[in-house]
Scaffold this active site. Structure first.
Site, mmCIF file in Angstrom:
data_model
loop_
_atom_site.group_PDB
_atom_site.id
_atom_site.type_symbol
_atom_site.label_atom_id
_atom_site.label_comp_id
_atom_site.label_asym_id
_atom_site.label_seq_id
_atom_site.Cartn_x
_atom_site.Cartn_y
_atom_site.Cartn_z
ATOM 1 N N GLU A 93 15.826 33.417 6.436
ATOM 2 C CA GLU A 93 15.632 33.501 7.892
ATOM 3 C C GLU A 93 15.199 34.910 8.326
ATOM 4 O O GLU A 93 15.873 35.576 9.115
ATOM 5 C CB GLU A 93 16.946 33.067 8.575
ATOM 6 C CG GLU A 93 16.914 32.896 10.058
ATOM 7 C CD GLU A 93 16.187 31.631 10.520
ATOM 8 O OE1 GLU A 93 15.624 30.906 9.690
ATOM 9 O OE2 GLU A 93 16.175 31.411 11.725
ATOM 10 N N HIS A 141 14.914 22.469 12.956
ATOM 11 C CA HIS A 141 16.179 23.152 12.728
ATOM 12 C C HIS A 141 17.136 22.087 12.219
ATOM 13 O O HIS A 141 17.812 21.421 13.011
ATOM 14 C CB HIS A 141 16.672 23.803 14.024
ATOM 15 C CG HIS A 141 18.002 24.479 13.878
ATOM 16 N ND1 HIS A 141 18.760 24.837 14.962
ATOM 17 C CD2 HIS A 141 18.713 24.847 12.794
ATOM 18 C CE1 HIS A 141 19.881 25.397 14.535
ATOM 19 N NE2 HIS A 141 19.882 25.404 13.218
ATOM 20 N N ASN A 144 23.289 21.997 8.564
ATOM 21 C CA ASN A 144 23.780 21.950 7.193
ATOM 22 C C ASN A 144 25.080 21.134 7.110
ATOM 23 O O ASN A 144 26.006 21.420 7.874
ATOM 24 C CB ASN A 144 24.034 23.389 6.724
ATOM 25 C CG ASN A 144 24.446 23.480 5.281
ATOM 26 O OD1 ASN A 144 24.059 22.643 4.473
ATOM 27 N ND2 ASN A 144 25.227 24.478 4.947
#
Lengths: 288, 94
Positions: A93, A141, A144
């Site tokens: 990121e 996006h 997780n």
């Protein structure tokens, strides 16, 4: 109008936590995956990691029953993405690292192939210059782990074309996910709201107001959240969370987004959350 | 933390497997559990923890848990996990 056909072959760039998780979701849904990484060591571990993800998904009954898993191919060469119907970039990121990965992949893929940057906070329009065809470029996006979270935040950039968006929606549909499309901006919707809130949860621990277990218990038991903010931080990865907060702070100037000292201290100690075995909670990892 | 005692646990012995698992759970969750408590019931462990149990059982008892055995129900109590371990370890050495 004919339905947009979902991708048969997915290229995933980056064999880290999110790359392996997204690969597992696709494989478990019967999609062929080419997993690319410039780090041979990381790629070497990817097969084991992906298999473990698939086991977790099966354990949670998160995969469609009776589906034959897709084939996994791993490679360090950008040309491995050449025959992909859709590319998801899931490298670290950091805007510069993502831009470099996108610039390497973009010339290899066929025109009309959507290139998707999976990011928790970097604005898609900032990365557009790295790709040859901005109309094929957009963002996701994934949360997780991707195979356990039903909904995916999809980010449409200013120059994203309708067809790229349709093709991404078709793939997500094949993967059994629900797409929620939002506009572009630092942190989009979820990270812009959630990450400063987690940062404030770190602050109250830092200030001695409450320990992590108490903070999380209040969110779960009083507010009805499924997981408290600090356990969520451990699941995101404390280093990833800090990277995202930096992105938000640099672009918004919001002081609440500057990563808290306790967060940075844990990262320096190697306590990165669930993936390293220790973060705000202990997951049985080695003591650093 | 996993101890050397865990590693040498005898899969053939139900009592040994049970003691090993209860020790692992206590060290990881900082609380004691009964062999028949539903670990994932309300107020219990996160279902994601089940995968840690799979990895622990595979590594400690040198078994592979796959296919139809990968069901949350098989990991719901220590007693059920002990049955699974004994069945898989038994068939592996047959």
């Amino acid at each position: 109008m004919p339905e947009t056909q979902a991708a048969q072959t997915l290229a995933v760039i980056g064999a880290g936590v999110m790359g392996c998780g997204i690969a597992a979701l696709a494989l478990g849904s019967g999609v062929r995956v080419a997993l690319l990484d410039i780090d041979e060591g990381k790629l070497g571990q990817a097969d084991t990691k992906v298999k473990r993800h698939l086991k977790t998904a099966q354990l949670m009954s998160a995969l469609p029953a009776g589906t034959v898993p897709g084939e996994l191919v791993t490679t360090t060469s950008a040309s491995g993405a050449a025959d992909a119907d859709l590319v998801i970039e899931a490298v670290t990121e950091l805007a510069a690292v993502k831009a470099a990965a996108l610039a390497a992949i973009s010339p290899v893929v066929r025109p009309g192939t959507p290139i998707v940057s999976n990011t928790s906070s970097i604005p898609i329009d900032e990365l557009t210059e790295a790709v040859a065809r901005p109309e094929d470029f957009l963002g996701t996006h994934f949360m997780n782990p991707p195979y356990l979270i039903q909904t995916v935040e999809v980010i449409r950039g200013r120059r994203t074309g309708d067809e790229a968006l349709r093709r991404l929606h078709a793939l997500l549909g094949r993967l059994g996910r629900t797409a929620v499309t939002v506009g572009d901006g630092p942190g989009f919707v979820t990270s812009r709201v959630l990450h400063p809130m987690i940062n404030d949860a770190v602050r109250v621990v830092e200030e001695g107001t409450a320990i992590p277990e108490v903070v999380d218990a209040l969110f779960v038991d009083c507010l009805g959240h499924r997981t408290g903010p600090l356990r969520t931080a451990d699941l995101i990865g404390l280093d990833n969370l800090a990277d995202s907060l930096h992105v938000l702070y640099e672009r918004t100037g919001d002081a609440g987004c500057a990563p808290r000292p306790l967060l940075l201290e844990k990262i320096r100690a190697g306590d990165l959350g669930r993936k390293s075995g220790r973060g705000f909670y202990d997951y049985g990892g080695p003591r650093s | 933390m996993t101890t050397s005692t865990d590693r040498s646990a005898e899969p053939g012995s139900a009592a040994g497997a049970e003691a090993s698992l209860l020790g692992f759970l206590a060290s990881r969750t900082k609380k004691d559990w009964d062999a028949d408590t539903d670990l994932f019931a309300s107020g219990g462990l996160s279902s994601l923890f089940a995968m840690e149990l799979v990895v622990y059982l595979e590594e400690t008892f040198d078994i592979e848990i796959a296919g139809a055995d990968l069901r949350l129900d098989n990991f719901r109590t220590v007693t059920r996990m002990v049955s699974l371990v004994r069945r898989l370890a038994g068939s592996g050495s047959a």
